[in-house]
Structures are given as C-alpha cells and as structure tokens.
Write a protein that holds these residues in place. Structure first.
Motif, PDB file in Angstrom:
ATOM      1  N   TYR A 190      11.825  75.193  47.375  1.00  0.00           N
ATOM      2  CA  TYR A 190      10.454  74.865  46.986  1.00  0.00           C
ATOM      3  C   TYR A 190       9.982  75.630  45.742  1.00  0.00           C
TER       4      TYR A 190
ATOM      5  N   ALA B 155      11.444  73.919  42.763  1.00  0.00           N
ATOM      6  CA  ALA B 155      10.856  72.585  42.580  1.00  0.00           C
ATOM      7  C   ALA B 155       9.443  72.689  42.018  1.00  0.00           C
ATOM      8  N   TYR B 156       8.676  73.659  42.502  1.00  0.00           N
ATOM      9  CA  TYR B 156       7.300  73.832  42.004  1.00  0.00           C
ATOM     10  C   TYR B 156       7.313  74.300  40.552  1.00  0.00           C
TER      11      TYR B 156
ATOM     12  N   SER C 222       8.005  71.331  38.484  1.00  0.00           N
ATOM     13  CA  SER C 222       6.847  70.432  38.511  1.00  0.00           C
ATOM     14  C   SER C 222       5.751  70.922  37.563  1.00  0.00           C
TER      15      SER C 222
ATOM     16  N   ARG D 298       3.418  69.615  33.458  1.00  0.00           N
ATOM     17  CA  ARG D 298       1.981  69.329  33.566  1.00  0.00           C
ATOM     18  C   ARG D 298       1.236  69.873  32.346  1.00  0.00           C
TER      19      ARG D 298
ATOM     20  N   SER E 209      -0.286  69.186  44.472  1.00  0.00           N
ATOM     21  CA  SER E 209       0.767  68.164  44.599  1.00  0.00           C
ATOM     22  C   SER E 209       2.032  68.615  43.876  1.00  0.00           C
ATOM     23  N   LEU E 210       3.183  68.292  44.484  1.00  0.00           N
ATOM     24  CA  LEU E 210       4.454  68.671  43.861  1.00  0.00           C
ATOM     25  C   LEU E 210       4.821  67.723  42.731  1.00  0.00           C
ATOM     26  N   ILE E 211       4.304  66.494  42.786  1.00  0.00           N
ATOM     27  CA  ILE E 211       4.585  65.504  41.739  1.00  0.00           C
ATOM     28  C   ILE E 211       3.429  65.486  40.740  1.00  0.00           C
ATOM     29  N   PRO E 212       3.678  65.727  39.450  1.00  0.00           N
ATOM     30  CA  PRO E 212       2.585  65.748  38.453  1.00  0.00           C
ATOM     31  C   PRO E 212       1.886  64.399  38.358  1.00  0.00           C
ATOM     32  N   LYS E 213       0.542  64.430  38.317  1.00  0.00           N
ATOM     33  CA  LYS E 213      -0.220  63.183  38.188  1.00  0.00           C
ATOM     34  C   LYS E 213      -0.147  62.645  36.767  1.00  0.00           C
TER      35      LYS E 213
ATOM     36  N   PRO F  52       2.330  63.477  33.997  1.00  0.00           N
ATOM     37  CA  PRO F  52       3.474  64.234  33.466  1.00  0.00           C
ATOM     38  C   PRO F  52       3.506  64.231  31.940  1.00  0.00           C
TER      39      PRO F  52
END
Length: 324
Positions: free
Chosen positions: A27, A30-31, A34, A38, A47-51, A53
């Motif tokens: 994690y 991954a963070y 991520s 951003r 959120s782990l997935i950038p809104k 990117p």
C-alpha cells in the motif's frame, strides 16, 4: 498413507494473513505512485486512484515544464526591466543564462540523480573488482593468518555507521579531502567502497568454494597463470554471484544517507538523491506530489536492475548455501 482433509478455517486464515501482509507492504508504494500522478491540490485525496491524473510532476522534475510557482513568479518581468538598458542580443543572452541557472538550481533532480548514479556505480564496480581477487585469495590461496584475516573482514559491520562517522570525518579533514565538492565526493566514494567490500568478499568467497578445484588445476597444468585462471574460469563460472554482489553494493551506495549528509552538506551541487530529497522538505519546493514523483524516479533504477537480473540474483544468493 493417510491423507488429511484441509481445514476450511485454517485455509481461510492462512490466505487472509497472506493478503494482509501483501496489503501492508504494497500500500505505501501504491499510494506513493498514486500521489505522483496528481496535482498538488489533490495530493491528500483519500482515493488510491487519481481523479485528475497528470504527468506534470514528472515533466517538472525532468525539466520539460515549469512549475506553477515559476510561472506565476514576477521575477522575469522585474529582470526585464532591470536589463532594459542593455542591447537586445546581450539582454537575451543574459536572460537565457539566468533561466538556465534557475532551472538547474530550483530543483536539480537530474543533477542529484547523476551524482547518486556516479557514486553508487563507481563504488560498486571498485568493490566488485577488489572483492573478486580478495575472495579468491581467501578461498584458493593458502598463507599464514588467512582464516584470521577472512573473519576479521566482517568486523566492520559490528560497529555502527553513526559511531564511525565522526572519526572518519576527522580523518578526511586532516588529509584535506573535504575542502571542495570534488574531494568530498571522492571521500564518499572511498567510504562506500570500504562499506561494501567486506560483504562482497564474503559472498564471492562462498561462491568460489563451490567451483571444483580440479577445473583450475587442469588449467594450471595446461600452462595458464593464476590471473588467467581467474579471468577465464572463475569469473565466467561466477556470473550469478558477481551480478548479485554488484547490485547489493550499488543499492548500499544508492540509498546511503548518513555519510552523504555529513561530507557533502556544504556543497548543494554535489548532493545525492537521499540528501537532496531530505533538503526539499525544508525548501519552497516541498510539495507532496513532486516529492512522490521524485521518490518514484529514485526507485526506478534499482527496480529495473533487479528485474533485469532477477534469475542471476536468485542463483547468486542461494549458491554456496549447501555444503556437499
């Protein structure tokens, strides 16, 4: 033969524990990846997935794009006003020099990357070359006190780097190897070689003992010298261990912080990546997205090197572990 049926509860908790460990280890990485994709305003989004990117952090680090702070700065307009009295060609030349210097000094990631690559690569290569001949002498050549010398090589790891840092710095100051950026980097190079040489000799020595001596004896009978035997037989047969030792020594130099923070602190142009990233926390460039992008780029060389030679690395680590 009695076949026992697997317990569902044991199987469930086994895989649950494995998944928990994987998440705990993976994690943070991954963070980090991520956040590096951003904008600064979204850096602390849960959120782990950038809104939204973006590659702007990497573009700014590698010098392909200016940061928002640089774009909004009024320094350029002020400089143009100050240089209005100069001829146009001379004014453009001065502006180009100032902008080039600003790009290098504002966040010189590529320079720090190059310094780390140079120090870690050269020290690992030097340690490997010396280690090959030292390990061969331990494993093949008999001389009085060989066992004592072999065991005492690892004594350097019994003393922590913090304890050695002050005496080492005092010693290098007395011989004049801390006065300039070049001499300070040379001091670091010597320290990295000293740090990695014992383990290089230890690992290579264990591997050399697994090579049958009859092969070397046949070469010596055919007229080969001891040096020729090392170059034509020992080194080709020991490539997995040699690659493993090089990567290990490279990683020590690449990630080293303590000695680098002492020896090259007065010379910002000679910072390595660990020291440079530490300094950024207290500078105007302490933005998390860019910090994470720099951390990702710092980890890329080691990961790429590991993946490229993974099969050799596994063989090198396990060879010599079983005594037949």
């Amino acid at each position: 033969m009695v076949v026992r049926k697997r317990s569902f509860i044991k199987t469930f908790f086994f895989w649950f524990f494995i998944a928990l460990v994987i998440i705990f280890v993976a994690y943070p990485f991954a963070y980090m990846v991520s956040v590096s994709f951003r904008y600064d305003s979204d850096a602390f989004d849960s959120s782990l997935i950038p809104k939204n990117p973006t590659l702007s952090q990497y573009a700014q680090l590698l010098g392909f794009q200016e940061s928002i702070r640089q774009e909004m700065s009024q320094e350029e307009q002020q400089l143009i006003k100050l240089l209005e009295s100069l001829p146009e060609e001379q004014r453009e030349q001065v502006m180009q020099n100032i902008q080039s210097q600003r790009r290098r000094e504002s966040f010189p990631f590529l320079r720090w990357f190059g310094n780390s690559l140079l120090l870690a690569g050269l020290s690992a290569l030097t340690s490997l070359i010396i280690g090959i001949f030292g390990a061969y002498s331990f494993s093949r050549v008999w001389y009085p006190g060989r066992n004592m010398v072999q065991r005492s090589v690892l004594l350097v790891y019994l003393v922590g780097g913090v304890i050695l840092s002050v005496p080492l710095y005092d010693m290098f100051v007395r011989i004049g190897l801390t006065n300039t950026a070049g001499t300070s980097m040379f001091s670091l190079y010597i320290i990295y070689v000293i740090q990695t040489l014992p383990v290089s000799m230890y690992m290579l020595g264990n591997y050399f003992r697994t090579i049958p001596e009859s092969i070397e004896e046949a070469a010596l009978i055919d007229g080969s010298t001891r040096f020729g035997t090392i170059m034509r037989i020992i080194i080709p047969l020991s490539m997995p261990a040699i690659i493993t030792v090089f990567i290990y020594a490279f990683m020590i130099g690449w990630n080293e912080y303590l000695f680098a923070s002492i020896f090259i602190r007065p010379f910002p142009g000679s910072y390595t990546l660990p020291v440079g990233l530490r300094e950024i926390f207290f500078s105007a460039h302490a933005v998390w997205a860019k910090m994470m992008a720099a951390s990702v780029l710092t980890a890329v060389p080691v990961i790429a090197m590991f993946m490229a030679v993974e099969k050799y690395l596994t063989a090198g680590l396990t060879a010599g572990g079983v005594k037949e």
